[in-house]
Design a protein around this motif. Structure first.
Motif, PDB file in Angstrom:
ATOM      1  N   LEU A  26       1.639 -35.386 -90.919  1.00 16.94           N
ATOM      2  CA  LEU A  26       1.864 -36.826 -90.782  1.00 16.94           C
ATOM      3  C   LEU A  26       1.503 -37.327 -89.391  1.00 16.94           C
ATOM      4  O   LEU A  26       1.046 -38.474 -89.242  1.00 16.94           O
ATOM      5  N   LEU A  27       1.673 -36.507 -88.377  1.00 14.83           N
ATOM      6  CA  LEU A  27       1.301 -36.922 -87.011  1.00 14.83           C
ATOM      7  C   LEU A  27      -0.201 -37.148 -86.904  1.00 14.83           C
ATOM      8  O   LEU A  27      -0.640 -38.157 -86.352  1.00 14.83           O
ATOM      9  N   LYS A  28      -0.984 -36.225 -87.459  1.00 10.35           N
ATOM     10  CA  LYS A  28      -2.449 -36.389 -87.424  1.00 10.35           C
ATOM     11  C   LYS A  28      -2.889 -37.576 -88.272  1.00 10.35           C
ATOM     12  O   LYS A  28      -3.780 -38.322 -87.887  1.00 10.35           O
ATOM     13  N   LEU A  29      -2.282 -37.718 -89.430  1.00 10.02           N
ATOM     14  CA  LEU A  29      -2.639 -38.844 -90.292  1.00 10.02           C
ATOM     15  C   LEU A  29      -2.331 -40.174 -89.613  1.00 10.02           C
ATOM     16  O   LEU A  29      -3.139 -41.101 -89.643  1.00 10.02           O
ATOM     17  N   ARG A  30      -1.163 -40.272 -88.980  1.00 11.43           N
ATOM     18  CA  ARG A  30      -0.811 -41.504 -88.262  1.00 11.43           C
ATOM     19  C   ARG A  30      -1.790 -41.763 -87.128  1.00 11.43           C
ATOM     20  O   ARG A  30      -2.257 -42.892 -86.940  1.00 11.43           O
ATOM     21  N   GLU A  31      -2.125 -40.719 -86.379  1.00  9.14           N
ATOM     22  CA  GLU A  31      -3.079 -40.859 -85.276  1.00  9.14           C
ATOM     23  C   GLU A  31      -4.428 -41.374 -85.773  1.00  9.14           C
ATOM     24  O   GLU A  31      -5.010 -42.282 -85.184  1.00  9.14           O
ATOM     25  N   LEU A  32      -4.915 -40.803 -86.878  1.00  8.21           N
ATOM     26  CA  LEU A  32      -6.183 -41.269 -87.459  1.00  8.21           C
ATOM     27  C   LEU A  32      -6.080 -42.726 -87.904  1.00  8.21           C
ATOM     28  O   LEU A  32      -6.992 -43.522 -87.673  1.00  8.21           O
ATOM     29  N   CYS A  33      -4.977 -43.080 -88.537  1.00 10.45           N
ATOM     30  CA  CYS A  33      -4.797 -44.463 -89.007  1.00 10.45           C
ATOM     31  C   CYS A  33      -4.748 -45.442 -87.845  1.00 10.45           C
ATOM     32  O   CYS A  33      -5.365 -46.513 -87.913  1.00 10.45           O
ATOM     33  N   LEU A  34      -4.040 -45.082 -86.787  1.00 13.83           N
ATOM     34  CA  LEU A  34      -3.971 -45.974 -85.631  1.00 13.83           C
ATOM     35  C   LEU A  34      -5.345 -46.139 -85.000  1.00 13.83           C
ATOM     36  O   LEU A  34      -5.720 -47.242 -84.588  1.00 13.83           O
ATOM     37  N   SER A  35      -6.123 -45.053 -84.970  1.00 10.38           N
ATOM     38  CA  SER A  35      -7.479 -45.152 -84.405  1.00 10.38           C
ATOM     39  C   SER A  35      -8.390 -46.001 -85.280  1.00 10.38           C
ATOM     40  O   SER A  35      -9.395 -46.518 -84.816  1.00 10.38           O
ATOM     41  N   GLU A  36      -8.019 -46.157 -86.551  1.00 10.41           N
ATOM     42  CA  GLU A  36      -8.798 -46.978 -87.493  1.00 10.41           C
ATOM     43  C   GLU A  36      -8.248 -48.400 -87.601  1.00 10.41           C
ATOM     44  O   GLU A  36      -8.691 -49.166 -88.430  1.00 10.41           O
ATOM     45  N   GLY A  37      -7.221 -48.724 -86.795  1.00 15.59           N
ATOM     46  CA  GLY A  37      -6.755 -50.101 -86.747  1.00 15.59           C
ATOM     47  C   GLY A  37      -5.458 -50.418 -87.463  1.00 15.59           C
ATOM     48  O   GLY A  37      -5.032 -51.578 -87.462  1.00 15.59           O
ATOM     49  N   LEU A  38      -4.813 -49.427 -88.085  1.00 15.30           N
ATOM     50  CA  LEU A  38      -3.536 -49.710 -88.728  1.00 15.30           C
ATOM     51  C   LEU A  38      -2.487 -49.979 -87.662  1.00 15.30           C
ATOM     52  O   LEU A  38      -2.384 -49.241 -86.686  1.00 15.30           O
ATOM     53  N   LYS A  90       7.821 -33.165 -88.944  1.00 15.42           N
ATOM     54  CA  LYS A  90       8.011 -31.726 -88.714  1.00 15.42           C
ATOM     55  C   LYS A  90       8.341 -30.986 -90.007  1.00 15.42           C
ATOM     56  O   LYS A  90       7.682 -30.000 -90.358  1.00 15.42           O
ATOM     57  N   HIS A  91       9.341 -31.441 -90.712  1.00  6.66           N
ATOM     58  CA  HIS A  91       9.769 -30.732 -91.920  1.00  6.66           C
ATOM     59  C   HIS A  91       8.806 -30.937 -93.088  1.00  6.66           C
ATOM     60  O   HIS A  91       8.680 -30.058 -93.936  1.00  6.66           O
ATOM     61  N   HIS A  92       8.138 -32.078 -93.132  1.00 14.72           N
ATOM     62  CA  HIS A  92       7.159 -32.314 -94.196  1.00 14.72           C
ATOM     63  C   HIS A  92       5.978 -31.356 -94.051  1.00 14.72           C
ATOM     64  O   HIS A  92       5.565 -30.726 -95.020  1.00 14.72           O
ATOM     65  N   LYS A  93       5.466 -31.230 -92.853  1.00 15.36           N
ATOM     66  CA  LYS A  93       4.305 -30.356 -92.610  1.00 15.36           C
ATOM     67  C   LYS A  93       4.629 -28.902 -92.945  1.00 15.36           C
ATOM     68  O   LYS A  93       3.788 -28.169 -93.463  1.00 15.36           O
ATOM     69  N   GLU A  94       5.838 -28.488 -92.658  1.00 14.44           N
ATOM     70  CA  GLU A  94       6.247 -27.097 -92.871  1.00 14.44           C
ATOM     71  C   GLU A  94       6.859 -26.870 -94.254  1.00 14.44           C
ATOM     72  O   GLU A  94       7.401 -25.804 -94.520  1.00 14.44           O
ATOM     73  N   PHE A  95       6.792 -27.876 -95.128  1.00 13.88           N
ATOM     74  CA  PHE A  95       7.313 -27.800 -96.495  1.00 13.88           C
ATOM     75  C   PHE A  95       8.814 -27.531 -96.549  1.00 13.88           C
ATOM     76  O   PHE A  95       9.326 -27.022 -97.538  1.00 13.88           O
ATOM     77  N   LYS A 116      -8.207 -31.073 -95.979  1.00 14.42           N
ATOM     78  CA  LYS A 116      -8.387 -29.886 -95.135  1.00 14.42           C
ATOM     79  C   LYS A 116      -7.097 -29.531 -94.420  1.00 14.42           C
ATOM     80  O   LYS A 116      -6.285 -30.400 -94.090  1.00 14.42           O
ATOM     81  N   LYS A 117      -6.943 -28.242 -94.162  1.00 13.51           N
ATOM     82  CA  LYS A 117      -5.708 -27.734 -93.551  1.00 13.51           C
ATOM     83  C   LYS A 117      -5.390 -28.424 -92.219  1.00 13.51           C
ATOM     84  O   LYS A 117      -4.230 -28.626 -91.889  1.00 13.51           O
ATOM     85  N   GLU A 118      -6.406 -28.809 -91.450  1.00 13.54           N
ATOM     86  CA  GLU A 118      -6.174 -29.447 -90.153  1.00 13.54           C
ATOM     87  C   GLU A 118      -5.486 -30.795 -90.296  1.00 13.54           C
ATOM     88  O   GLU A 118      -4.872 -31.287 -89.362  1.00 13.54           O
ATOM     89  N   ILE A 119      -5.620 -31.409 -91.457  1.00 12.61           N
ATOM     90  CA  ILE A 119      -5.001 -32.719 -91.688  1.00 12.61           C
ATOM     91  C   ILE A 119      -3.928 -32.593 -92.761  1.00 12.61           C
ATOM     92  O   ILE A 119      -2.763 -32.853 -92.503  1.00 12.61           O
ATOM     93  N   GLY A 120      -4.319 -32.242 -93.973  1.00 15.38           N
ATOM     94  CA  GLY A 120      -3.425 -32.003 -95.096  1.00 15.38           C
ATOM     95  C   GLY A 120      -2.126 -32.785 -95.115  1.00 15.38           C
ATOM     96  O   GLY A 120      -2.093 -33.967 -95.415  1.00 15.38           O
ATOM     97  N   HIS A 121      -1.042 -32.100 -94.777  1.00 16.04           N
ATOM     98  CA  HIS A 121       0.296 -32.698 -94.812  1.00 16.04           C
ATOM     99  C   HIS A 121       0.797 -33.051 -93.417  1.00 16.04           C
ATOM    100  O   HIS A 121       1.995 -33.277 -93.240  1.00 16.04           O
TER     101      HIS A 121
END
Length: 171
Positions: free
Chosen positions: A76-88, A102-107, A69-74
């Motif tokens: 990396l900040l959101k993905l890291r936040e989710l992973c940390l909340s899951e114990g990574l 920053k540059h990854h999300k904006e392609f 989904k667009k809210e997560i997609g690329h």
């Protein structure tokens, strides 16, 4: 068909191995200026981080469709936040996400902006962070164990200096 955690993990590892092969190739060091590798290297690294984190989240029960989904997609900040909340553990993700998000999300590693500012880190730091991230995600999802391997992968960059790129500085 449902995506298994091992699938994005394997692609992530392949991206890092490709980036490593590109940057350790002796022919690269013979070039007068290797700045042409900068965007490709960072694009591979950005997608590797994204896929490592998605592999971990799939392992924790997140659905592939939600991770696309667009809210997560690329993001990396959101993905890291989710992973940390899951114990990574932080395991290299802080530096990698800080460098690439920053540059990854904006392609921008695919469609560079002329007015953009692009940072890098020395290659030993980048590959050390990937070694920790790979080890921790592999241990969590059991990708190597499922193939009878030990989780001891490590990219240890040769001591040839930092980047050799004129005008590129650390943040």
């Amino acid at each position: 068909m449902t995506l298994t955690p091992e699938e994005p993990y394997s692609v992530a590892k392949g991206y890092v191995q490709s980036a490593y092969a590109m940057m350790t190739n002796p022919a690269r060091l013979q070039l007068q200026d290797d700045i042409s590798f900068f965007m490709a290297f960072h694009m591979l690294c950005g997608f590797a981080v994204e896929l490592y984190l998605k592999a971990y989240l799939l392992h924790k029960g997140h659905k592939e469709r939600d991770l696309r989904k667009k809210e997560i997609g690329h993001d990396l900040l959101k993905l890291r936040e989710l992973c940390l909340s899951e114990g990574l553990r932080h395991s290299g993700t802080d530096m990698l996400v800080g460098l690439l998000a920053k540059h990854h999300k904006e392609f921008e590693y695919r469609y560079m902006k002329r007015e953009g500012t692009y940072w890098t880190e020395d290659l030993r730091t980048i590959f050390s962070a990937f070694s920790r991230l790979d080890r921790d995600v592999d241990a969590a999802i059991g990708a190597s164990a499922s193939r009878g391997l030990k989780s001891n992968g490590r990219w240890d960059f040769p001591t040839d200096g930092a980047w050799r790129l004129p005008g590129i500085t650390k943040p």
